[in-house]
Design an enzyme around this catalytic site. Structure first.
Site, PDB file in Angstrom:
ATOM      1  N   LYS A 193      11.449 -14.048  12.998  1.00  0.00           N
ATOM      2  CA  LYS A 193      11.600 -14.361  10.723  1.00  0.00           C
ATOM      3  C   LYS A 193      12.851 -14.290  10.363  1.00  0.00           C
ATOM      4  O   LYS A 193      13.290 -13.832  10.186  1.00  0.00           O
ATOM      5  CB  LYS A 193      10.842 -12.939  10.161  1.00  0.00           C
ATOM      6  CG  LYS A 193      10.196 -13.455   8.758  1.00  0.00           C
ATOM      7  CD  LYS A 193       9.454 -12.789   8.522  1.00  0.00           C
ATOM      8  CE  LYS A 193       9.087 -12.808   6.482  1.00  0.00           C
ATOM      9  NZ  LYS A 193       8.212 -10.881   6.277  1.00  0.00           N
ATOM     10  N   LYS A 246       8.494 -17.595  13.042  1.00  0.00           N
ATOM     11  CA  LYS A 246       7.920 -17.697  11.205  1.00  0.00           C
ATOM     12  C   LYS A 246       9.392 -18.325  10.342  1.00  0.00           C
ATOM     13  O   LYS A 246      10.210 -17.500  10.072  1.00  0.00           O
ATOM     14  CB  LYS A 246       7.545 -16.466  10.399  1.00  0.00           C
ATOM     15  CG  LYS A 246       7.083 -16.930   9.732  1.00  0.00           C
ATOM     16  CD  LYS A 246       6.361 -15.423   8.643  1.00  0.00           C
ATOM     17  CE  LYS A 246       6.297 -15.402   7.365  1.00  0.00           C
ATOM     18  NZ  LYS A 246       6.153 -14.062   7.199  1.00  0.00           N
TER      19      LYS A 246
HETATM   20  C1  PBG Z   1       5.724 -10.526   3.887  1.00  0.00           C
HETATM   21  C2  PBG Z   1       5.941 -11.480   4.382  1.00  0.00           C
HETATM   22  C3  PBG Z   1       6.081 -12.718   3.854  1.00  0.00           C
HETATM   23  C4  PBG Z   1       5.321 -13.382   4.493  1.00  0.00           C
HETATM   24  C5  PBG Z   1       3.639 -13.203   4.927  1.00  0.00           C
HETATM   25  N1  PBG Z   1       4.509 -11.744   5.137  1.00  0.00           N
HETATM   26  C6  PBG Z   1       7.076 -12.424   2.654  1.00  0.00           C
HETATM   27  C7  PBG Z   1       8.375 -12.969   2.728  1.00  0.00           C
HETATM   28  O1  PBG Z   1       9.116 -12.038   3.610  1.00  0.00           O
HETATM   29  O2  PBG Z   1       9.114 -12.769   1.963  1.00  0.00           O
HETATM   30  C8  PBG Z   1       5.429 -14.922   4.202  1.00  0.00           C
HETATM   31  C9  PBG Z   1       4.200 -15.903   4.492  1.00  0.00           C
HETATM   32  C10 PBG Z   1       4.023 -17.235   4.052  1.00  0.00           C
HETATM   33  O3  PBG Z   1       4.623 -17.938   3.258  1.00  0.00           O
HETATM   34  O4  PBG Z   1       2.263 -17.826   4.073  1.00  0.00           O
HETATM   35  N2  PBG Z   1       7.335 -10.017   4.193  1.00  0.00           N
HETATM   36 ZN    ZN Z   2       7.903  -7.500   4.223  1.00  0.00          ZN
END
Ligand code: PBG
Ligand code: ZN
Length: 327
Positions: A193, A246
């Site tokens: 991520k 992601k």
């Molecule tokens: C929370 C989380 C996020 C997303 C999914 N879980 C945001 C972040 O890490 O700030 C992003 C999902 C999206 O942008 O569609 N940890």
């Molecule tokens: Zn988070």
């Protein structure tokens, strides 16, 4: 005369379909949804057109529709009724996520439910874990993530998906689930991520923006790919059932490398900012939405994704699923 003419096999749609290397199906998709407290709530999220904050009753109705469309799974995010320093609403069985998971499992048992395991929607400071000063304390956070995962699994989640990027969370969550006898609950790890600007609409939708600093001490630097392989290796060793990358579109090289290296399923998250860009351009008439959605999702599969988490899932199932690709 030319002997080799690749155009021969492009003459018409039947020929093209016979040599098509990648196919796309509703069965590849997971639809993310946002649940809130209250009843009969259905409020559109401004930066994510056609995505809604739903109370549990409306989330159940949408889940029935999703199942009827043939989409196999949803991922549930929640906005809690209270926030505190450690995010305790994240493991409260009375919070919207836990109630929604239980109600949807009762109403549509065959629909696979993925619970997003994180703390940022639930903490007053908006970080994905417990703070020690301005630092997110890794090992203290693991104990909280264990509680979140167990609460979602006990509510009825089939899969838990930790999105916090703490070190060691997969092993910690696997242990906690197994201790409770939840041996058949899978873990889909947000293994790779990146710290990404593409999450901005989601942070509005989930009210989860960090109140100071950013997430770069736990999420990955977009410049790195070897580090992605390291994260994947660790999560596989710790027991992740599915590996997720992601965001999707700007990271398809990473998807392809991970696909070549592992023999477990690969998922991608086609995130909120990627969705919002397509919706905004389509609303202006600058692109053909259906064509772009199919092209983007096909590219994710071509890169090696088995599973795509996407806000386009319902539109794809209802409007963009072209059989004879006439575009
Ligand atoms: C929370 C989380 C996020 C997303 C999914 N879980 C945001 C972040 O890490 O700030 C992003 C999902 C999206 O942008 O569609 N940890
Ligand atoms: Zn988070």
């Amino acid at each position: 005369m030319l002997k080799l003419r690749p155009r021969r096999l492009r003459l018409n749609e039947n020929l093209r379909s016979m040599i098509r290397e990648t196919t796309l199906s509703v069965k590849d998709l997971i639809y993310p949804l946002f649940v809130v407290a209250g009843s009969n709530v259905r409020e559109e999220i401004p930066s994510m057109p056609n995505c809604y904050h739903l109370s549990v009753d409306n989330a159940v109705e949408l889940a029935k529709k999703i199942a009827a469309l043939g989409i196999p799974a949803i991922e549930v995010f929640g906005l809690p009724e209270y926030k505190d320093e450690v995010g305790s609403a994240a493991w409260d069985m009375k919070s919207p996520v836990q109630r929604a998971i239980a109600a949807i499992k009762r109403a549509v048992p065959e629909l696979i439910i993925v619970g997003d395991v994180c703390l940022c929607q639930y903490t007053t400071h908006g970080h994905c874990g417990k703070l020690c000063g301005h630092y997110v304390d890794n090992d203290e956070t693991l104990k909280l993530l264990q509680k979140v995962a167990v609460s979602q699994a006990e509510a009825g989640a089939d899969i838990v998906a930790p999105s916090d990027m703490m070190d060691g969370r997969i092993a910690a969550i696997r242990d906690a689930l197994d201790d409770k006898g939840l041996i058949n609950v899978s873990i889909m790890s947000y293994a790779v991520k990146y710290a990404s600007g593409y999450y901005a609409p989601f942070r509005d939708a989930a009210d989860s923006a960090p109140q100071f600093g950013d997430r770069k001490q736990y999420q990955m630097d977009c410049a790195n790919v070897r580090e992605a392989l390291k994260e994947v290796e660790l999560d596989l060793a710790e027991g992740a059932d599915i590996i997720m990358i992601k965001p999707a579109l700007a990271y398809l090289d990473v998807v392809s490398k991970v696909r070549e290296q592992i023999n477990r399923p690969v998922a991608v998250y086609n995130v909120s900012g990627e969705y919002a860009m397509v919706k905004a351009a389509a609303a202006n008439g600058w692109i053909d939405e259906g064509r772009i959605v199919v092209e983007n999702l096909t590219a994710m599969k071509r890169a090696g994704a088995d599973i795509i988490i996407t806000y386009h899932a319902i539109d794809f199932a209802e409007r963009f699923q072209y059989n004879g690709r006439t575009f």
